[in-house]
Design a protein around this motif. Structure first.
Motif, PDB file in Angstrom:
ATOM      1  N   ALA A  21       0.851  -1.194   0.000  1.00  0.00           N
ATOM      2  CA  ALA A  21       0.000   0.000   0.000  1.00  0.00           C
ATOM      3  C   ALA A  21       0.883   1.238   0.000  1.00  0.00           C
ATOM      4  O   ALA A  21       1.957   1.242   0.607  1.00  0.00           O
ATOM      5  CB  ALA A  21      -0.918  -0.001   1.216  1.00  0.00           C
ATOM      6  N   ILE A  22       0.420   2.252  -0.706  1.00  0.00           N
ATOM      7  CA  ILE A  22       1.149   3.514  -0.795  1.00  0.00           C
ATOM      8  C   ILE A  22       0.158   4.669  -0.695  1.00  0.00           C
ATOM      9  O   ILE A  22      -0.920   4.602  -1.279  1.00  0.00           O
ATOM     10  CB  ILE A  22       1.906   3.643  -2.136  1.00  0.00           C
ATOM     11  N   ILE A  23       0.541   5.699   0.025  1.00  0.00           N
ATOM     12  CA  ILE A  23      -0.207   6.956   0.035  1.00  0.00           C
ATOM     13  C   ILE A  23       0.597   7.917  -0.833  1.00  0.00           C
ATOM     14  O   ILE A  23       1.801   8.107  -0.618  1.00  0.00           O
ATOM     15  CB  ILE A  23      -0.381   7.498   1.460  1.00  0.00           C
ATOM     16  N   VAL A  24      -0.074   8.496  -1.834  1.00  0.00           N
ATOM     17  CA  VAL A  24       0.606   9.296  -2.859  1.00  0.00           C
ATOM     18  C   VAL A  24       0.061  10.723  -2.873  1.00  0.00           C
ATOM     19  O   VAL A  24      -1.144  10.923  -2.732  1.00  0.00           O
ATOM     20  CB  VAL A  24       0.388   8.655  -4.254  1.00  0.00           C
ATOM     21  N   GLU A  25       0.951  11.673  -3.076  1.00  0.00           N
ATOM     22  CA  GLU A  25       0.565  13.053  -3.326  1.00  0.00           C
ATOM     23  C   GLU A  25       0.335  13.149  -4.831  1.00  0.00           C
ATOM     24  O   GLU A  25       1.282  13.022  -5.607  1.00  0.00           O
ATOM     25  CB  GLU A  25       1.694  13.993  -2.874  1.00  0.00           C
ATOM     26  N   THR A  38      10.219  -5.238  -1.286  1.00  0.00           N
ATOM     27  CA  THR A  38      11.451  -4.595  -1.734  1.00  0.00           C
ATOM     28  C   THR A  38      11.604  -4.636  -3.253  1.00  0.00           C
ATOM     29  O   THR A  38      12.318  -3.806  -3.817  1.00  0.00           O
ATOM     30  CB  THR A  38      12.683  -5.249  -1.087  1.00  0.00           C
ATOM     31  N   SER A  39      10.917  -5.553  -3.917  1.00  0.00           N
ATOM     32  CA  SER A  39      11.021  -5.633  -5.376  1.00  0.00           C
ATOM     33  C   SER A  39      10.195  -4.556  -6.084  1.00  0.00           C
ATOM     34  O   SER A  39      10.285  -4.403  -7.292  1.00  0.00           O
ATOM     35  CB  SER A  39      10.573  -7.015  -5.858  1.00  0.00           C
ATOM     36  N   VAL A  40       9.397  -3.812  -5.339  1.00  0.00           N
ATOM     37  CA  VAL A  40       8.537  -2.768  -5.900  1.00  0.00           C
ATOM     38  C   VAL A  40       9.153  -1.409  -5.610  1.00  0.00           C
ATOM     39  O   VAL A  40       9.507  -1.110  -4.466  1.00  0.00           O
ATOM     40  CB  VAL A  40       7.112  -2.847  -5.294  1.00  0.00           C
ATOM     41  N   SER A  41       9.270  -0.580  -6.636  1.00  0.00           N
ATOM     42  CA  SER A  41       9.768   0.785  -6.448  1.00  0.00           C
ATOM     43  C   SER A  41       8.605   1.687  -6.058  1.00  0.00           C
ATOM     44  O   SER A  41       7.713   1.937  -6.877  1.00  0.00           O
ATOM     45  CB  SER A  41      10.395   1.301  -7.746  1.00  0.00           C
ATOM     46  N   PRO A  42       8.581   2.184  -4.820  1.00  0.00           N
ATOM     47  CA  PRO A  42       7.481   3.059  -4.411  1.00  0.00           C
ATOM     48  C   PRO A  42       7.411   4.334  -5.253  1.00  0.00           C
ATOM     49  O   PRO A  42       6.329   4.823  -5.545  1.00  0.00           O
ATOM     50  CB  PRO A  42       7.763   3.390  -2.952  1.00  0.00           C
ATOM     51  N   VAL A  91      -3.127   3.767  -2.797  1.00  0.00           N
ATOM     52  CA  VAL A  91      -2.873   2.747  -3.806  1.00  0.00           C
ATOM     53  C   VAL A  91      -2.641   1.409  -3.111  1.00  0.00           C
ATOM     54  O   VAL A  91      -1.846   1.323  -2.170  1.00  0.00           O
ATOM     55  CB  VAL A  91      -1.619   3.102  -4.642  1.00  0.00           C
ATOM     56  N   LEU A  92      -3.353   0.377  -3.580  1.00  0.00           N
ATOM     57  CA  LEU A  92      -3.152  -0.981  -3.069  1.00  0.00           C
ATOM     58  C   LEU A  92      -2.674  -1.883  -4.189  1.00  0.00           C
ATOM     59  O   LEU A  92      -3.192  -1.822  -5.304  1.00  0.00           O
ATOM     60  CB  LEU A  92      -4.458  -1.576  -2.530  1.00  0.00           C
ATOM     61  N   LEU A  93      -1.712  -2.748  -3.888  1.00  0.00           N
ATOM     62  CA  LEU A  93      -1.297  -3.819  -4.782  1.00  0.00           C
ATOM     63  C   LEU A  93      -1.936  -5.098  -4.253  1.00  0.00           C
ATOM     64  O   LEU A  93      -1.720  -5.455  -3.092  1.00  0.00           O
ATOM     65  CB  LEU A  93       0.222  -3.964  -4.781  1.00  0.00           C
ATOM     66  N   VAL A  94      -2.723  -5.751  -5.091  1.00  0.00           N
ATOM     67  CA  VAL A  94      -3.538  -6.880  -4.628  1.00  0.00           C
ATOM     68  C   VAL A  94      -3.275  -8.095  -5.508  1.00  0.00           C
ATOM     69  O   VAL A  94      -3.215  -7.983  -6.739  1.00  0.00           O
ATOM     70  CB  VAL A  94      -5.041  -6.495  -4.667  1.00  0.00           C
ATOM     71  N   ASP A  95      -3.147  -9.260  -4.885  1.00  0.00           N
ATOM     72  CA  ASP A  95      -2.957 -10.519  -5.606  1.00  0.00           C
ATOM     73  C   ASP A  95      -4.120 -10.793  -6.534  1.00  0.00           C
ATOM     74  O   ASP A  95      -5.257 -10.369  -6.273  1.00  0.00           O
ATOM     75  CB  ASP A  95      -2.824 -11.692  -4.628  1.00  0.00           C
ATOM     76  N   ASP A  96      -3.842 -11.551  -7.574  1.00  0.00           N
ATOM     77  CA  ASP A  96      -4.850 -11.897  -8.562  1.00  0.00           C
ATOM     78  C   ASP A  96      -5.997 -12.719  -7.972  1.00  0.00           C
ATOM     79  O   ASP A  96      -7.138 -12.583  -8.378  1.00  0.00           O
ATOM     80  CB  ASP A  96      -4.188 -12.673  -9.712  1.00  0.00           C
TER      81      ASP A  96
END
Length: 115
Positions: A21-25, A38-42, A91-96
């Motif tokens: 999960a990410i909070i984005v401006e 760690t494999s994901v670039s925020p 933003v959420l990254l969610v499994d298939d």
């Protein structure tokens, strides 16, 4: 406020199937706070999410649908879910194979708590 952000991301990371999960401006595309593998670039994900969210929000307004509530990107290996507040995008990254309904519900609740 950063304690509230951290608590929100911690709560979302415990939803089954949520990988990050990410909070984005949204104006700058900069991550405010991120909890991802760690494999994901925020930074890259935040920039992509901000651009997609802003363009989709404008398209929704232009089409006469009103304000964008949430946005979902489906890919072969999972989903990217986004919900906006007046000045942030969550933003959420969610499994298939995750329960998307539960992930969306928790995302909406979290977005409301950030308002």
């Amino acid at each position: 406020m950063s304690d509230a952000f951290a608590a929100t991301l911690a709560r979302l990371s415990h939803v089954p199937g949520v990988r990050g999960a990410i909070i984005v401006e949204p104006e700058t595309g900069v991550p405010v706070l991120a909890e991802v593998q760690t494999s994901v670039s925020p930074q890259a994900l935040a920039a992509l999410a901000a651009a997609l969210y802003q363009h989709t929000a404008r398209a929704s307004e232009s089409a006469g649908f009103g304000a964008l509530q949430h946005f979902q990107l489906e890919a072969e290996g999972g989903h990217v879910l986004m919900a906006g507040t007046s000045d942030l995008v969550l933003v959420l990254l969610v499994d298939d194979d995750a329960q998307l309904g539960m992930a969306r519900l928790e995302m909406r609740r979290a977005a409301e708590s950030l308002r």
